[in-house]
Design an enzyme around this catalytic site. Sequence first.
Site, PDB file in Angstrom:
ATOM      1  N   ASN A  90      -3.427 -12.342  67.005  1.00  0.00           N
ATOM      2  CA  ASN A  90      -3.073 -12.663  68.390  1.00  0.00           C
ATOM      3  C   ASN A  90      -4.082 -13.578  69.070  1.00  0.00           C
ATOM      4  O   ASN A  90      -3.725 -14.310  69.994  1.00  0.00           O
ATOM      5  CB  ASN A  90      -2.923 -11.347  69.171  1.00  0.00           C
ATOM      6  CG  ASN A  90      -2.870 -11.581  70.665  1.00  0.00           C
ATOM      7  OD1 ASN A  90      -1.855 -12.016  71.196  1.00  0.00           O
ATOM      8  ND2 ASN A  90      -3.991 -11.333  71.341  1.00  0.00           N
ATOM      9  N   TYR A 118      -3.068 -27.797  70.397  1.00  0.00           N
ATOM     10  CA  TYR A 118      -2.419 -26.486  70.559  1.00  0.00           C
ATOM     11  C   TYR A 118      -1.024 -26.512  69.948  1.00  0.00           C
ATOM     12  O   TYR A 118      -0.628 -25.584  69.217  1.00  0.00           O
ATOM     13  CB  TYR A 118      -2.350 -26.109  72.040  1.00  0.00           C
ATOM     14  CG  TYR A 118      -1.853 -24.698  72.302  1.00  0.00           C
ATOM     15  CD1 TYR A 118      -2.733 -23.618  72.311  1.00  0.00           C
ATOM     16  CD2 TYR A 118      -0.506 -24.446  72.555  1.00  0.00           C
ATOM     17  CE1 TYR A 118      -2.281 -22.326  72.556  1.00  0.00           C
ATOM     18  CE2 TYR A 118      -0.044 -23.159  72.803  1.00  0.00           C
ATOM     19  CZ  TYR A 118      -0.938 -22.095  72.805  1.00  0.00           C
ATOM     20  OH  TYR A 118      -0.480 -20.819  73.059  1.00  0.00           O
ATOM     21  N   ASP A 168     -12.480  -8.985  68.924  1.00  0.00           N
ATOM     22  CA  ASP A 168     -12.564 -10.021  69.965  1.00  0.00           C
ATOM     23  C   ASP A 168     -13.952 -10.659  69.877  1.00  0.00           C
ATOM     24  O   ASP A 168     -14.852 -10.113  69.229  1.00  0.00           O
ATOM     25  CB  ASP A 168     -12.338  -9.416  71.363  1.00  0.00           C
ATOM     26  CG  ASP A 168     -11.792 -10.438  72.361  1.00  0.00           C
ATOM     27  OD1 ASP A 168     -10.595 -10.375  72.685  1.00  0.00           O
ATOM     28  OD2 ASP A 168     -12.567 -11.315  72.803  1.00  0.00           O
ATOM     29  N   LYS A 209       0.136 -24.166  66.788  1.00  0.00           N
ATOM     30  CA  LYS A 209       1.178 -23.135  66.880  1.00  0.00           C
ATOM     31  C   LYS A 209       2.359 -23.463  65.975  1.00  0.00           C
ATOM     32  O   LYS A 209       3.031 -22.548  65.478  1.00  0.00           O
ATOM     33  CB  LYS A 209       1.605 -22.938  68.337  1.00  0.00           C
ATOM     34  CG  LYS A 209       0.492 -22.336  69.212  1.00  0.00           C
ATOM     35  CD  LYS A 209       0.066 -20.942  68.743  1.00  0.00           C
ATOM     36  CE  LYS A 209      -0.896 -20.275  69.718  1.00  0.00           C
ATOM     37  NZ  LYS A 209      -1.316 -18.930  69.299  1.00  0.00           N
ATOM     38  N   VAL A 253     -12.469 -15.142  64.987  1.00  0.00           N
ATOM     39  CA  VAL A 253     -11.491 -15.344  63.909  1.00  0.00           C
ATOM     40  C   VAL A 253     -11.660 -16.698  63.210  1.00  0.00           C
ATOM     41  O   VAL A 253     -11.074 -16.926  62.155  1.00  0.00           O
ATOM     42  CB  VAL A 253     -10.026 -15.178  64.387  1.00  0.00           C
ATOM     43  CG1 VAL A 253      -9.776 -13.770  64.883  1.00  0.00           C
ATOM     44  CG2 VAL A 253      -9.655 -16.222  65.436  1.00  0.00           C
TER      45      VAL A 253
HETATM   46  N1  LIG Z   1      -0.575 -16.816  78.124  1.00  0.00           N
HETATM   47  C1  LIG Z   1       0.401 -17.604  77.736  1.00  0.00           C
HETATM   48  O1  LIG Z   1       1.114 -18.184  78.568  1.00  0.00           O
HETATM   49  C2  LIG Z   1       0.691 -17.784  76.259  1.00  0.00           C
HETATM   50  C3  LIG Z   1       1.913 -18.354  75.889  1.00  0.00           C
HETATM   51  C4  LIG Z   1       2.211 -18.487  74.543  1.00  0.00           C
HETATM   52  C5  LIG Z   1       1.325 -18.041  73.588  1.00  0.00           C
HETATM   53  N2  LIG Z   1       0.138 -17.500  73.958  1.00  0.00           N
HETATM   54  C6  LIG Z   1      -0.754 -17.014  72.904  1.00  0.00           C
HETATM   55  O2  LIG Z   1      -0.985 -15.645  73.095  1.00  0.00           O
HETATM   56  C7  LIG Z   1      -2.198 -15.267  72.441  1.00  0.00           C
HETATM   57  C8  LIG Z   1      -3.007 -14.364  73.343  1.00  0.00           C
HETATM   58  O3  LIG Z   1      -3.432 -15.111  74.462  1.00  0.00           O
HETATM   59  P1  LIG Z   1      -3.482 -14.539  75.950  1.00  0.00           P
HETATM   60  O4  LIG Z   1      -2.561 -15.381  76.752  1.00  0.00           O
HETATM   61  O5  LIG Z   1      -3.319 -13.075  75.955  1.00  0.00           O
HETATM   62  O6  LIG Z   1      -4.953 -15.009  76.349  1.00  0.00           O
HETATM   63  P2  LIG Z   1      -6.274 -14.277  76.855  1.00  0.00           P
HETATM   64  O7  LIG Z   1      -7.251 -15.396  77.024  1.00  0.00           O
HETATM   65  O8  LIG Z   1      -5.994 -13.396  78.031  1.00  0.00           O
HETATM   66  O9  LIG Z   1      -6.689 -13.374  75.623  1.00  0.00           O
HETATM   67  C9  LIG Z   1      -7.117 -13.930  74.411  1.00  0.00           C
HETATM   68  C10 LIG Z   1      -8.238 -13.093  73.821  1.00  0.00           C
HETATM   69  O10 LIG Z   1      -8.632 -13.715  72.594  1.00  0.00           O
HETATM   70  C11 LIG Z   1     -10.047 -13.718  72.527  1.00  0.00           C
HETATM   71  N3  LIG Z   1     -10.488 -14.805  71.670  1.00  0.00           N
HETATM   72  C12 LIG Z   1     -10.578 -16.125  71.975  1.00  0.00           C
HETATM   73  N4  LIG Z   1     -11.088 -16.806  70.940  1.00  0.00           N
HETATM   74  C13 LIG Z   1     -11.327 -15.903  69.957  1.00  0.00           C
HETATM   75  C14 LIG Z   1     -11.845 -15.990  68.652  1.00  0.00           C
HETATM   76  N5  LIG Z   1     -12.273 -17.159  68.162  1.00  0.00           N
HETATM   77  N6  LIG Z   1     -11.931 -14.864  67.909  1.00  0.00           N
HETATM   78  C15 LIG Z   1     -11.540 -13.675  68.411  1.00  0.00           C
HETATM   79  N7  LIG Z   1     -11.044 -13.522  69.647  1.00  0.00           N
HETATM   80  C16 LIG Z   1     -10.952 -14.626  70.407  1.00  0.00           C
HETATM   81  C17 LIG Z   1     -10.503 -13.877  73.956  1.00  0.00           C
HETATM   82  O11 LIG Z   1     -11.844 -13.434  74.142  1.00  0.00           O
HETATM   83  C18 LIG Z   1      -9.484 -13.023  74.703  1.00  0.00           C
HETATM   84  O12 LIG Z   1      -9.916 -11.690  74.817  1.00  0.00           O
HETATM   85  C19 LIG Z   1      -2.865 -16.580  72.041  1.00  0.00           C
HETATM   86  O13 LIG Z   1      -2.666 -16.808  70.668  1.00  0.00           O
HETATM   87  C20 LIG Z   1      -2.119 -17.612  72.864  1.00  0.00           C
HETATM   88  O14 LIG Z   1      -2.131 -18.890  72.267  1.00  0.00           O
HETATM   89  C21 LIG Z   1      -0.204 -17.366  75.275  1.00  0.00           C
END
Ligand SMILES: NC(=O)c1ccc[n+]([C@@H]2O[C@H](COP(=O)([O-])OP(=O)(O)OC[C@H]3O[C@@H](n4cnc5c(N)ncnc54)[C@H](O)[C@@H]3O)[C@@H](O)[C@H]2O)c1
Length: 254
Positions: A89, A155, A36, A159, A63
């Site tokens: 993720n 976004y 992270d 995706k 990442v």
């Molecule tokens: N929450 C939703 O509704 C939703 C829906 C569809 C897809 N997603 C996808 O799910 C995945 C996880 O997101 P989430 O909802 O759990 O969000 P979140 O913000 O709770 O967690 C994401 C984590 O990724 C870390 N992060 C951000 N940029 C980073 C980087 N450059 N390198 C390493 N780590 C990094 C953040 O610090 C955080 O801990 C993402 O890819 C997001 O696009 C989320």
Amino acid sequence: MKLQDKVAVITGAGSGMGKEMALLFGREGAKLVLADISQATLDQVVAEVKDNGGSAVGVLANVAKEEDVQNMIDTAVNTYGSLDVLVNNAGIMDKMTPVTDVTDELWERVISINATGPMRAIRKALPIMIKQGKGVIVNTASVGGLYGSRAGAAYTASKHAVVGLTKNVGFQYADAGIRCNAIAPGGVETNIMADAGDMNMESRGLKKAMSGAGFNPRNGQPSEIAKVALFLASDDSSFVNGTVITADAGWTAY
Ligand SMILES: NC(=O)c1ccc[n+]([C@@H]2O[C@H](COP(=O)([O-])OP(=O)(O)OC[C@H]3O[C@@H](n4cnc5c(N)ncnc54)[C@H](O)[C@@H]3O)[C@@H](O)[C@H]2O)c1
């Protein structure tokens, strides 16, 4: 246990879905490398996995940075001797910004974290997995990767790229014993919207993106996505490759 002694790298493991995947994979016997950009949340998750009797090391990794991705994968091999599961993720939102308002800076940041990051991690992981004759990759895409306006332009494009990458890798390396799949979550209660910052509630991008929100039966919990990730990471999904599992309570079924 479904991941007994499997070495798994999970990006974005400090929060939301990545955190729940870390906790669940840890309970299922995996040896974890958790990555992270936030050291504080990473430390908490590593400690929680260990408190539950699991094995985990944390790696501070952005990442979007090639050297961080290299170090993250090297850490798995140097610490545990192999790499069985890679979960791409980590991801960020784009404040539902439509293309007329998107800056090059926003576009490049979102694409580099959401799409280029997973590509680089896969590029680094595959030679290790090919040598082992097996390996599993799970990418967190989004329903925004399947449909046109669940988020902003950057976004949505990022995706869609993840979905294409998933299918390409899944097919290209199937005969090397590798599986690569994606999850397309609908709305999930995590920190992602808060971390994206304040949004203009009157903007075209937000209004248009939210116009289908009424069809969403409910938002999900990150733990519900972690269970899909476990299925894809484990041998339970041995015949599932190069595809996307939607987990959205039926939102996109309408
Ligand atoms: N929450 C939703 O509704 C939703 C829906 C569809 C897809 N997603 C996808 O799910 C995945 C996880 O997101 P989430 O909802 O759990 O969000 P979140 O913000 O709770 O967690 C994401 C984590 O990724 C870390 N992060 C951000 N940029 C980073 C980087 N450059 N390198 C390493 N780590 C990094 C953040 O610090 C955080 O801990 C993402 O890819 C997001 O696009 C989320």
